[in-house]
Design an enzyme around this catalytic site. Structure first.
Site, PDB file in Angstrom:
ATOM      1  N   LYS A  76     -21.638 -30.413  46.432  1.00  0.00           N
ATOM      2  CA  LYS A  76     -22.007 -29.377  47.407  1.00  0.00           C
ATOM      3  C   LYS A  76     -21.009 -29.385  48.555  1.00  0.00           C
ATOM      4  O   LYS A  76     -20.621 -30.463  49.038  1.00  0.00           O
ATOM      5  CB  LYS A  76     -23.431 -29.644  47.909  1.00  0.00           C
ATOM      6  CG  LYS A  76     -23.982 -28.558  48.828  1.00  0.00           C
ATOM      7  CD  LYS A  76     -25.423 -28.880  49.258  1.00  0.00           C
ATOM      8  CE  LYS A  76     -26.045 -27.795  50.096  1.00  0.00           C
ATOM      9  NZ  LYS A  76     -27.436 -28.096  50.509  1.00  0.00           N
ATOM     10  N   SER A 151     -30.970 -24.598  49.411  1.00  0.00           N
ATOM     11  CA  SER A 151     -29.645 -24.156  49.768  1.00  0.00           C
ATOM     12  C   SER A 151     -28.560 -24.660  48.803  1.00  0.00           C
ATOM     13  O   SER A 151     -27.452 -24.127  48.807  1.00  0.00           O
ATOM     14  CB  SER A 151     -29.290 -24.644  51.174  1.00  0.00           C
ATOM     15  OG  SER A 151     -29.249 -26.053  51.223  1.00  0.00           O
ATOM     16  N   SER A 175     -33.951 -28.311  49.564  1.00  0.00           N
ATOM     17  CA  SER A 175     -32.723 -27.703  49.040  1.00  0.00           C
ATOM     18  C   SER A 175     -32.190 -28.288  47.753  1.00  0.00           C
ATOM     19  O   SER A 175     -31.292 -27.695  47.146  1.00  0.00           O
ATOM     20  CB  SER A 175     -31.621 -27.760  50.083  1.00  0.00           C
ATOM     21  OG  SER A 175     -31.783 -26.696  50.962  1.00  0.00           O
TER      22      SER A 175
HETATM   23  N1  GLN Z   1     -35.019 -23.789  52.876  1.00  0.00           N
HETATM   24  C1  GLN Z   1     -35.068 -24.827  53.863  1.00  0.00           C
HETATM   25  C2  GLN Z   1     -34.338 -24.385  55.114  1.00  0.00           C
HETATM   26  O1  GLN Z   1     -33.782 -23.325  55.101  1.00  0.00           O
HETATM   27  C3  GLN Z   1     -34.527 -26.091  53.316  1.00  0.00           C
HETATM   28  C4  GLN Z   1     -33.071 -26.209  53.437  1.00  0.00           C
HETATM   29  C5  GLN Z   1     -32.545 -27.537  53.012  1.00  0.00           C
HETATM   30  O2  GLN Z   1     -33.247 -28.363  52.447  1.00  0.00           O
HETATM   31  N2  GLN Z   1     -31.297 -27.784  53.371  1.00  0.00           N
HETATM   32  O3  GLN Z   1     -34.328 -25.078  56.085  1.00  0.00           O
END
Ligand code: GLN
Length: 476
Positions: A76, A151, A175
């Protein structure tokens, strides 16, 4: 060409001489280019990956290969790899080159892994659908009109499309687990402190953890084994010993008690996802496990608490992108202040700006106690909910996502609805406990559905083993 979905299969063919790392990486790099429409890679590391492949071949031949020799891993774009760009899918870091390796990268390379490229993501890991990337959305390989989840969408898709055997993502509120569920792969968020965060670009530091994606639980366990452990460069990393997770897979789980949180079965849960959860519970019962309902009474406050605390931490972490040091600088600013304002306005995307504003608001003098302090107290209560639940059961079984993958564009106009996708995942980060999402079949339209297992702090072994059994059940 044959695309390998698991490392174990690839290793067997390497041993019998059917393939070489170099040959496979050469073909795979071409295949990644053929499948550019998925938009899962921001960049492939052609030269260095081939170099690592050749070294792995030589070491395998000499009988000196590390545990991951030949494993093709995607990273990532939020994890630092020395000499490579790390953009966090943001315009503000588009041209930034990393000057050091994250600890997880050092560990992967020490075991002879092959780093194939950096994957697309929601900008600064903020999002649930991978539509917030400055470099375009990632597409779900099962249905390209749908999101892969976010994400870490690029990392999930790379593995689901067999364009990598495993990948690393980061999980602040789901995410890793959420896109794993939507793409039909497994993904794990380790206990907070299990894996070093050194070299992970921060979103919300008291929530962030790096973790792996894979097409099999045994590959997942192997990567976990390699990346876990204490790191003197991260004071929040734990000195707890790391078990050889792979060896514990397959042990009987019949004595385990599973709990399904009552509060997770409410209105928002789609019936087909609920059916998969019931089927997974049924399978566990058939193995002799006890499955009961448990209470997590503060569940309704999780989303609000999560978004207050993570935006507060994010607003502070993202203050460093000021146009002065390593980020994008706006052209021809008039004053110093103008330079700050324009660099940040032009460099950050809409969702990141929304969160910086939310975060600075909840931290501002007049509101600090009403929001930030209050949310810290609620975080403690949520954590205690889990402690109490784990007095009764060993593992919690929950849905990972309220629904299978939604359409690209379906939720972008309504941030609140997007935030609600995280309802089953944010609690693990609030409490610091480990979680894993494992495939549990497909819905009637063929879209993957995952179930989530949550465990006690540092009990990754039990989670991995339970996930291994669910994987073996091959639920439809
Ligand atoms: N969807 C969550 C957010 O937008 C989780 C994101 C993540 O785990 N980085 O904060």
């Amino acid at each position: 060409m044959k695309l390998y979905s698991t490392f174990s299969e690839f290793r067997a063919d390497l041993q019998s001489g059917k393939v070489t790392c170099e040959g496979y990486v050469t073909d795979l790099l071409k295949e990644i280019k053929n499948q550019q429409d998925l938009n899962c890679y921001l960049e492939t590391f052609d030269e260095s990956a081939l170099d690592q492949a050749r070294k792995a071949d030589a070491k395998l031949k000499a009988g000196q290969a590390g545990k991951l020799a030949g494993m093709v891993i995607a990273i990532k774009d939020v994890i630092n790899i020395k000499g490579k760009k790390v953009s966090c899918a943001s315009k503000i870091l588009e041209n930034f080159t990393s000057v050091y390796h994250a600890t997880v990268i050092e560990k992967l390379l020490a075991e002879d892994a092959i780093l194939i490229g950096r994957t697309n993501m929601d900008e600064f890991a903020m999002g649930s659908s991978n539509e917030n990337s400055a470099f375009g959305p990632v597409r779900n390989p099962v249905d390209k009109t749908r999101v892969p989840g976010g994400s870490s969408g690029g990392s999930a898709v790379a593995v689901a499309a067999k364009l990598a055997m495993t990948s690393l993502g980061s999980d602040t509120g789901g995410s890793i687990r959420f896109p794993a569920a939507l793409c039909g792969v497994t993904g794990m968020k380790p206990t907070y402190g299990r894996v070093s965060r050194y070299g992970l670009v921060a979103y919300a530091s008291s929530f962030d953890q790096i973790g792996p994606f894979a097409n099999s639980v045994s590959d997942l366990a192997l990567v976990m084994e390699v990346i876990s452990g204490h790191d003197e460069k991260d004071s929040t990393s734990s000195p707890k010993p790391v078990e050889p997770f792979g060896q514990g897979l397959g042990n009987s789980i019949s004595s385990l008690k599973f709990g399904i949180p009552k509060q997770y079965l409410g209105d928002g849960l789609q019936p087909e996802v609920r059916e998969k959860l019931t089927a997974a519970a049924g399978y566990l019962k058939s193995l002799g496990c006890q499955v009961t309902e448990v209470e997590l009474p503060h569940t309704e406050y999780c989303i609000a608490t999560y978004y207050i605390l993570t935006t507060a931490e994010a607003s502070s972490n993202l203050a460093r992108y000021d146009g002065v040091r390593y980020s994008f600088r706006s052209k021809d600013p008039v004053t110093l202040n103008d330079m700050y304002v324009r660099s940040r306005s032009e460099g950050f995307g809409a969702e990141v700006k929304r969160r910086i504003m939310l975060g600075t608001y909840v931290l501002s003098a007049g509101y600090y106690d009403a929001y930030y302090t209050k949310a810290q107290k609620v975080r403690r209560l949520i954590r205690e909910d889990f402690t109490k639940a784990f007095d009764q059961v060993d593992v919690l079984l929950t849905p990972t996502s309220p629904s299978p993958a939604f359409k690209i564009g379906e939720k972008t106009t309504n941030p609140l609805e997007m935030y609600l996708s995280d309802i089953y995942t944010v609690s693990a980060n609030l409490a610091g406990i480990p979680g894993i999402s494992v495939p549990a079949g497909t819905a009637s339209d063929g879209l993957p559905v995952g179930v989530q297992l949550l465990g006690k702090h540092f009990d990754e072994q039990t989670l991995l083993n339970a996930a291994y059994h669910i994987e073996k059940a091959n639920l439809k």
